[in-house]
Write a protein that holds these residues in place. Structure first.
Motif, PDB file in Angstrom:
ATOM      1  N   THR A 158       0.211  -2.844   5.471  1.00  0.00           N
ATOM      2  CA  THR A 158      -0.662  -3.227   4.367  1.00  0.00           C
ATOM      3  C   THR A 158      -1.588  -4.294   4.914  1.00  0.00           C
ATOM      4  O   THR A 158      -1.128  -5.330   5.383  1.00  0.00           O
ATOM      5  CB  THR A 158       0.148  -3.779   3.175  1.00  0.00           C
ATOM      6  OG1 THR A 158       1.010  -2.755   2.685  1.00  0.00           O
ATOM      7  CG2 THR A 158      -0.762  -4.270   2.071  1.00  0.00           C
ATOM      8  N   ASP A 178       0.814  -1.215   0.000  1.00  0.00           N
ATOM      9  CA  ASP A 178       0.000   0.000   0.000  1.00  0.00           C
ATOM     10  C   ASP A 178       0.851   1.270   0.000  1.00  0.00           C
ATOM     11  O   ASP A 178       0.415   2.307  -0.477  1.00  0.00           O
ATOM     12  CB  ASP A 178      -0.945   0.026   1.205  1.00  0.00           C
ATOM     13  CG  ASP A 178      -2.057  -1.007   1.083  1.00  0.00           C
ATOM     14  OD1 ASP A 178      -2.276  -1.501  -0.049  1.00  0.00           O
ATOM     15  OD2 ASP A 178      -2.703  -1.316   2.104  1.00  0.00           O
ATOM     16  N   CYS A 179       2.078   1.191   0.501  1.00  0.00           N
ATOM     17  CA  CYS A 179       2.970   2.354   0.536  1.00  0.00           C
ATOM     18  C   CYS A 179       3.692   2.574  -0.786  1.00  0.00           C
ATOM     19  O   CYS A 179       4.512   3.483  -0.905  1.00  0.00           O
ATOM     20  CB  CYS A 179       3.988   2.190   1.661  1.00  0.00           C
ATOM     21  SG  CYS A 179       5.014   0.718   1.470  1.00  0.00           S
ATOM     22  N   LEU A 212       3.921  -5.269   7.563  1.00  0.00           N
ATOM     23  CA  LEU A 212       4.598  -3.988   7.716  1.00  0.00           C
ATOM     24  C   LEU A 212       5.679  -3.889   6.649  1.00  0.00           C
ATOM     25  O   LEU A 212       6.465  -4.822   6.453  1.00  0.00           O
ATOM     26  CB  LEU A 212       5.228  -3.867   9.107  1.00  0.00           C
ATOM     27  CG  LEU A 212       4.265  -3.791  10.289  1.00  0.00           C
ATOM     28  CD1 LEU A 212       5.027  -3.698  11.599  1.00  0.00           C
ATOM     29  CD2 LEU A 212       3.334  -2.597  10.136  1.00  0.00           C
ATOM     30  N   CYS A 213       5.715  -2.761   5.956  1.00  0.00           N
ATOM     31  CA  CYS A 213       6.714  -2.552   4.912  1.00  0.00           C
ATOM     32  C   CYS A 213       8.104  -2.595   5.540  1.00  0.00           C
ATOM     33  O   CYS A 213       8.348  -1.926   6.547  1.00  0.00           O
ATOM     34  CB  CYS A 213       6.479  -1.216   4.221  1.00  0.00           C
ATOM     35  SG  CYS A 213       7.769  -0.770   3.047  1.00  0.00           S
ATOM     36  N   ARG A 239      -1.800  -8.438   8.460  1.00  0.00           N
ATOM     37  CA  ARG A 239      -1.116  -7.141   8.348  1.00  0.00           C
ATOM     38  C   ARG A 239       0.339  -7.361   8.029  1.00  0.00           C
ATOM     39  O   ARG A 239       1.029  -8.106   8.719  1.00  0.00           O
ATOM     40  CB  ARG A 239      -1.200  -6.386   9.676  1.00  0.00           C
ATOM     41  CG  ARG A 239      -2.286  -5.397   9.760  1.00  0.00           C
ATOM     42  CD  ARG A 239      -2.256  -4.697  11.075  1.00  0.00           C
ATOM     43  NE  ARG A 239      -0.927  -4.193  11.393  1.00  0.00           N
ATOM     44  CZ  ARG A 239      -0.699  -3.172  12.180  1.00  0.00           C
ATOM     45  NH1 ARG A 239      -1.696  -2.575  12.767  1.00  0.00           N
ATOM     46  NH2 ARG A 239       0.518  -2.771  12.437  1.00  0.00           N
ATOM     47  N   CYS A 252       9.468   1.399   5.185  1.00  0.00           N
ATOM     48  CA  CYS A 252       8.845   2.542   5.872  1.00  0.00           C
ATOM     49  C   CYS A 252       7.936   2.138   7.037  1.00  0.00           C
ATOM     50  O   CYS A 252       7.414   3.013   7.725  1.00  0.00           O
ATOM     51  CB  CYS A 252       8.061   3.380   4.870  1.00  0.00           C
ATOM     52  SG  CYS A 252       6.606   2.559   4.180  1.00  0.00           S
ATOM     53  N   ARG A 253       7.724   0.839   7.246  1.00  0.00           N
ATOM     54  CA  ARG A 253       6.917   0.275   8.336  1.00  0.00           C
ATOM     55  C   ARG A 253       5.426   0.598   8.219  1.00  0.00           C
ATOM     56  O   ARG A 253       4.670   0.404   9.158  1.00  0.00           O
ATOM     57  CB  ARG A 253       7.417   0.730   9.723  1.00  0.00           C
ATOM     58  CG  ARG A 253       8.905   0.552   9.962  1.00  0.00           C
ATOM     59  CD  ARG A 253       9.386  -0.834   9.811  1.00  0.00           C
ATOM     60  NE  ARG A 253       8.953  -1.690  10.900  1.00  0.00           N
ATOM     61  CZ  ARG A 253       9.030  -3.001  10.897  1.00  0.00           C
ATOM     62  NH1 ARG A 253       9.539  -3.621   9.881  1.00  0.00           N
ATOM     63  NH2 ARG A 253       8.608  -3.716  11.908  1.00  0.00           N
ATOM     64  N   GLN A 254       4.960   1.095   7.075  1.00  0.00           N
ATOM     65  CA  GLN A 254       3.532   1.340   6.878  1.00  0.00           C
ATOM     66  C   GLN A 254       2.832  -0.004   6.701  1.00  0.00           C
ATOM     67  O   GLN A 254       3.291  -0.840   5.928  1.00  0.00           O
ATOM     68  CB  GLN A 254       3.287   2.217   5.655  1.00  0.00           C
ATOM     69  CG  GLN A 254       1.819   2.503   5.417  1.00  0.00           C
ATOM     70  CD  GLN A 254       1.576   3.396   4.221  1.00  0.00           C
ATOM     71  OE1 GLN A 254       2.455   4.123   3.801  1.00  0.00           O
ATOM     72  NE2 GLN A 254       0.369   3.338   3.680  1.00  0.00           N
TER      73      GLN A 254
END
Length: 190
Positions: A61, A29-30, A53-54, A51, A57-59
């Motif tokens: 998804t 998503d990032c 985490l990227c 979930r 960037c840790r965003q």
């Protein structure tokens, strides 16, 4: 996605060049892209499997319930740059699977299925100890399809081939028997 000038784009986690098999670029998503193998590993060790985490960037998804990471959108821009067509890779348990379809519809070639084992299930003691250094991986090996005969009969080219062979065999047998019968009849009369 880390790409330098004149270099192939590569996954920023494992540094392997992207391809259209187990290193297919998938977009989070990032908008960061990672290979499907790294994302599959990440999804298997993440406590909340819905979930991701990227890694950059840790965003987060969020994946739909039951949605594997292989269903994430493919970075088609990278595949276009590499002049590759996307393949459909699926995640089954702890294995990535790729079904290689025949390139030509005129040749009767069975599709090959390639698998990549992502490691043992968490908590099992069957894998190598974690303190070992990097290991080399063998190439994925094809596994036979259990439905190959059924798929073969569904192929219209195979059906045409089978019908033609049946007709040719029937005509050949009819000719052989008619020649044999004619000889028997002529020899029996004389």
């Amino acid at each position: 996605m880390a790409e330098g000038q004149g270099q192939e784009p590569e996954c920023p986690v494992c540094w392997n060049p992207f391809n259209n098999t187990f290193h297919t670029p998938k977009v989070l998503d990032c908008c960061h892209s990672f290979c499907v193998e790294c994302l599959a590993h990440l999804s298997l060790v993440t406590p909340a499997r819905r979930r991701l985490l990227c890694p950059l960037c840790r965003q987060p998804t969020v994946l739909a319930s039951g949605q594997p990471v292989t269903d994430l959108p493919t970075d088609t821009a990278v595949l276009t740059l590499l002049r590759l067509e996307p393949h459909h890779v699926i995640l089954e348990g702890h294995q990535l699977c790729l079904k290689d379809q025949p390139k030509s519809r005129y040749f009767l070639r069975q599709p090959r299925v390639y698998t990549l084992d992502l490691g043992p299930e968490p908590g099992s003691q069957t894998g190598p100890p974690p303190d070992m250094g990097p290991t080399t991986r063998s190439l994925p090996i094809p596994i036979p399809s259990h439905y190959s005969l059924r798929e073969c009969f569904r192929n219209p080219q195979f059906r045409i081939f089978a019908y033609l062979m049946t007709v040719i065999l029937s005509v050949t047998l009819l000719l052989i028997f008619s020649i044999f019968w004619t000889r028997q009849f002529l020899w029996g009369v004389g």
